[in-house]
Design a protein around this motif. Structure first.
Motif, PDB file in Angstrom:
ATOM      1  N   LYS A 292     -23.632  17.624  28.028  1.00  0.00           N
ATOM      2  CA  LYS A 292     -24.007  17.039  26.680  1.00  0.00           C
ATOM      3  C   LYS A 292     -23.105  16.826  26.347  1.00  0.00           C
ATOM      4  CE  LYS A 292     -28.403  19.040  25.454  1.00  0.00           C
ATOM      5  NZ  LYS A 292     -29.205  19.679  24.144  1.00  0.00           N
ATOM      6  N   ASN A 293     -23.184  15.563  24.942  1.00  0.00           N
ATOM      7  CA  ASN A 293     -21.843  15.194  24.493  1.00  0.00           C
ATOM      8  C   ASN A 293     -22.294  14.925  23.554  1.00  0.00           C
ATOM      9  OD1 ASN A 293     -21.792  12.761  25.697  1.00  0.00           O
ATOM     10  ND2 ASN A 293     -19.994  12.442  25.336  1.00  0.00           N
ATOM     11  N   SER A 294     -21.364  14.165  22.651  1.00  0.00           N
ATOM     12  CA  SER A 294     -22.258  13.457  21.417  1.00  0.00           C
ATOM     13  C   SER A 294     -22.896  13.472  20.059  1.00  0.00           C
ATOM     14  CB  SER A 294     -22.799  11.844  21.707  1.00  0.00           C
ATOM     15  OG  SER A 294     -22.562  11.047  20.909  1.00  0.00           O
ATOM     16  N   PHE A 295     -21.862  14.424  19.248  1.00  0.00           N
ATOM     17  CA  PHE A 295     -22.467  14.889  17.837  1.00  0.00           C
ATOM     18  C   PHE A 295     -21.151  14.608  17.587  1.00  0.00           C
ATOM     19  CE2 PHE A 295     -22.322  18.027  14.312  1.00  0.00           C
ATOM     20  CZ  PHE A 295     -23.016  17.616  14.084  1.00  0.00           C
ATOM     21  N   GLN A 296     -21.955  14.124  15.513  1.00  0.00           N
ATOM     22  CA  GLN A 296     -21.002  13.703  14.424  1.00  0.00           C
ATOM     23  C   GLN A 296     -22.058  14.455  13.326  1.00  0.00           C
ATOM     24  OE1 GLN A 296     -20.631  10.555  14.249  1.00  0.00           O
ATOM     25  NE2 GLN A 296     -19.035  10.129  16.321  1.00  0.00           N
ATOM     26  N   PHE A 297     -21.169  14.478  12.651  1.00  0.00           N
ATOM     27  CA  PHE A 297     -22.108  15.894  10.824  1.00  0.00           C
ATOM     28  C   PHE A 297     -22.670  14.798  10.119  1.00  0.00           C
ATOM     29  CE2 PHE A 297     -18.086  18.080  11.663  1.00  0.00           C
ATOM     30  CZ  PHE A 297     -18.650  19.937  12.018  1.00  0.00           C
ATOM     31  N   ASP A 298     -23.010  13.127  10.942  1.00  0.00           N
ATOM     32  CA  ASP A 298     -23.554  12.357  10.106  1.00  0.00           C
ATOM     33  C   ASP A 298     -24.606  12.110  11.192  1.00  0.00           C
ATOM     34  OD1 ASP A 298     -22.338  10.513  11.733  1.00  0.00           O
ATOM     35  OD2 ASP A 298     -22.177   9.894  11.118  1.00  0.00           O
ATOM     36  N   ASN A 299     -25.009  12.370  12.033  1.00  0.00           N
ATOM     37  CA  ASN A 299     -26.536  12.968  12.778  1.00  0.00           C
ATOM     38  C   ASN A 299     -27.234  13.235  12.409  1.00  0.00           C
ATOM     39  OD1 ASN A 299     -24.710  13.509  16.175  1.00  0.00           O
ATOM     40  ND2 ASN A 299     -24.686  12.051  14.553  1.00  0.00           N
ATOM     41  N   GLU A 340     -16.364  18.582  16.221  1.00  0.00           N
ATOM     42  CA  GLU A 340     -17.688  18.334  16.962  1.00  0.00           C
ATOM     43  C   GLU A 340     -17.915  17.952  17.794  1.00  0.00           C
ATOM     44  OE1 GLU A 340     -18.460  15.007  13.515  1.00  0.00           O
ATOM     45  OE2 GLU A 340     -16.384  14.591  14.136  1.00  0.00           O
ATOM     46  N   LEU A 341     -16.503  17.782  19.002  1.00  0.00           N
ATOM     47  CA  LEU A 341     -16.221  17.859  20.420  1.00  0.00           C
ATOM     48  C   LEU A 341     -17.101  19.084  21.141  1.00  0.00           C
ATOM     49  CD1 LEU A 341     -13.048  16.179  20.681  1.00  0.00           C
ATOM     50  CD2 LEU A 341     -15.304  15.048  21.399  1.00  0.00           C
ATOM     51  N   TRP A 342     -16.688  20.270  20.364  1.00  0.00           N
ATOM     52  CA  TRP A 342     -16.856  21.381  20.828  1.00  0.00           C
ATOM     53  C   TRP A 342     -18.536  21.609  20.502  1.00  0.00           C
ATOM     54  CZ3 TRP A 342     -19.148  25.784  18.606  1.00  0.00           C
ATOM     55  CH2 TRP A 342     -19.546  27.256  19.639  1.00  0.00           C
ATOM     56  N   LEU A 343     -19.145  20.725  19.121  1.00  0.00           N
ATOM     57  CA  LEU A 343     -20.643  21.452  19.074  1.00  0.00           C
ATOM     58  C   LEU A 343     -21.348  20.480  19.799  1.00  0.00           C
ATOM     59  CD1 LEU A 343     -20.683  21.758  14.529  1.00  0.00           C
ATOM     60  CD2 LEU A 343     -21.543  23.193  16.981  1.00  0.00           C
ATOM     61  N   GLY A 344     -20.913  18.998  20.499  1.00  0.00           N
ATOM     62  CA  GLY A 344     -21.574  17.720  21.018  1.00  0.00           C
ATOM     63  C   GLY A 344     -22.361  18.852  22.469  1.00  0.00           C
ATOM     64  N   GLN A 345     -21.760  20.242  22.902  1.00  0.00           N
ATOM     65  CA  GLN A 345     -22.143  20.356  24.330  1.00  0.00           C
ATOM     66  C   GLN A 345     -23.755  21.104  23.998  1.00  0.00           C
ATOM     67  OE1 GLN A 345     -18.806  23.171  25.887  1.00  0.00           O
ATOM     68  NE2 GLN A 345     -17.485  23.333  24.117  1.00  0.00           N
ATOM     69  N   PHE A 346     -23.372  21.346  22.849  1.00  0.00           N
ATOM     70  CA  PHE A 346     -25.708  22.413  22.524  1.00  0.00           C
ATOM     71  C   PHE A 346     -26.179  21.416  21.668  1.00  0.00           C
ATOM     72  CE2 PHE A 346     -20.806  24.648  22.030  1.00  0.00           C
ATOM     73  CZ  PHE A 346     -21.422  26.298  22.591  1.00  0.00           C
ATOM     74  N   MET A 347     -25.021  20.349  21.024  1.00  0.00           N
ATOM     75  CA  MET A 347     -26.602  19.681  20.077  1.00  0.00           C
ATOM     76  C   MET A 347     -26.258  18.058  20.519  1.00  0.00           C
ATOM     77  SD  MET A 347     -25.013  21.630  16.573  1.00  0.00           S
ATOM     78  CE  MET A 347     -26.717  20.930  15.289  1.00  0.00           C
ATOM     79  N   GLY A 348     -25.642  17.816  21.531  1.00  0.00           N
ATOM     80  CA  GLY A 348     -25.569  16.235  21.749  1.00  0.00           C
ATOM     81  C   GLY A 348     -26.080  15.854  22.039  1.00  0.00           C
TER      82      GLY A 348
END
Length: 359
Positions: A292-299, A340-348
């Protein structure tokens, strides 16, 4: 022109098949590609493109809507860049694009290592404006791109003709009825496209069919358990009422990917996958890796949150990246932070997938 025609003749003899009878070989006949079953497909010599759509794909209302919507988005995102594009300008944009992909840890550089592509037969399904296909060609792959939307196929053919590298060609075709023989490609690549098909399961079956035994599919599909789905798409579906009017793939389509600018057609389909749903859809393959990837704080469904995120990050010293024009149609893009890259592993929002066709 003669080089492209030679390539087309070779594809017809060795790789293409008729999408009407689904077994006949194709041959150049005048200004068309023709099959012994009587089907004929137009060839645009000036734009280096052949339209290999069967009648049912042309007549289908769902696929007509797909072509209309993604053609509209092409004009919004890629049309301005294509005007006056030169080989030198394209090379510069590809350098920037590749650097941006590496900074973001995206599918085309992580799951599709560019240094390993030389000599591979690569099919891209849904090339958009052709930026990814051009990268693969530049790194030595023999690239075939296919898109159901004529503007996108034409743009990809243009860009492939401008970039240095091995062979590159584009066709207009249907992912649910690919105009290629069985077992032709070493790699089938599709980034964020197959979940927009009217029948994604059929498109995945076609991916499996055209792969060589032992060949790999490198895909990105949307993730259900993600910040984008639960904190953006679901609230927008609720507040707009679209969730209550349409099946899931259709209401999610209507609230994602933007809004039409040159017509009235909304995005017809977007499918979202949990890991269980994903593994079921990919059951014909051996799963090599899922990431998983692709998370930003504007999601999140908060007005003007993207502008706020970008302003805050710029104030903190995060510089915009100039590599977004070729594939995102943006003058600049503020890449993900390390958090954001780290969080993308879980919330991407992106499932980055490598699967193999078992020999």
């Amino acid at each position: 022109m003669s080089g492209w025609r030679t390539l087309l003749e070779r594809d017809a003899a060795g790789a293409l098949r008729c999408p009407v009878c689904r077994q006949g070989a194709l041959a150049l006949s005048g200004e068309d590609l023709a099959c012994g079953c009587g089907a004929r497909f137009p060839v645009d010599q000036d734009r280096h493109i052949a339209a290999l759509l069967p009648p049912e794909s042309i007549a289908s209302e769902a696929k007509s809507n797909i072509r209309a919507w993604w053609g509209d988005l092409y004009e919004q995102l890629y049309g301005p860049t294509d005007k006056g594009l030169t080989p030198e300008r394209l090379e510069h944009l590809l350098d920037l694009t590749e650097d941006l992909f590496r900074r973001r840890g995206l599918l085309p550089v992580v799951e599709m290592p560019l240094a390993q592509l030389a000599g591979s037969q690569v099919l891209e399904i849904g090339p958009g404006g052709g930026g990814h296909s051009c990268l693969f060609k530049r790194h030595g792959a023999s690239v075939t791109a296919v898109d159901i939307t004529p503007q996108r196929a034409i743009s990809t053919a243009l860009r492939l003709s401008l970039v240095k590298g091995d062979e590159g060609r584009a066709y207009q075709g249907d992912a649910e009825n690919l105009p290629f023989r069985d077992g032709v490609f070493d790699i089938v690549y599709s980034n964020g496209v197959l979940h927009h098909s009217s029948d994604t399961d059929q498109a995945l079956a076609e991916v499996h069919r055209v792969l060589k035994p032992g060949g790999k599919a490198v895909l990105m599909l949307y993730a259900r358990h993600s910040a984008v789905f639960w904190a953006n798409i679901v609230p927008r579906g609720l507040f707009s009422g679209e969730m209550f009017r349409w099946p899931e793939a259709e209401w999610v389509g209507r609230v994602t990917e933007g809004k039409p600018k040159f017509g009235q057609t909304r995005n017809p389909f977007t499918r979202i996958y949990s890991e269980t749903e994903l593994r079921q859809a990919l059951r014909a393959f051996r799963v090599v890796s899922l990431r998983k990837n692709s998370f930003q704080f504007d999601n999140f469904a908060i007005p003007r949150l993207t502008q706020l995120r970008n302003a805050v990050l710029k104030a903190l010293g995060h510089r915009p990246h100039p590599g977004a024009e070729l594939v995102y149609g943006a003058a600049e893009f503020v890449p993900e932070t390390a958090l954001e890259l780290w969080l993308g592993q879980f919330m991407g929002f992106g499932w980055n997938i490598v699967v193999e066709k078992v020999a």
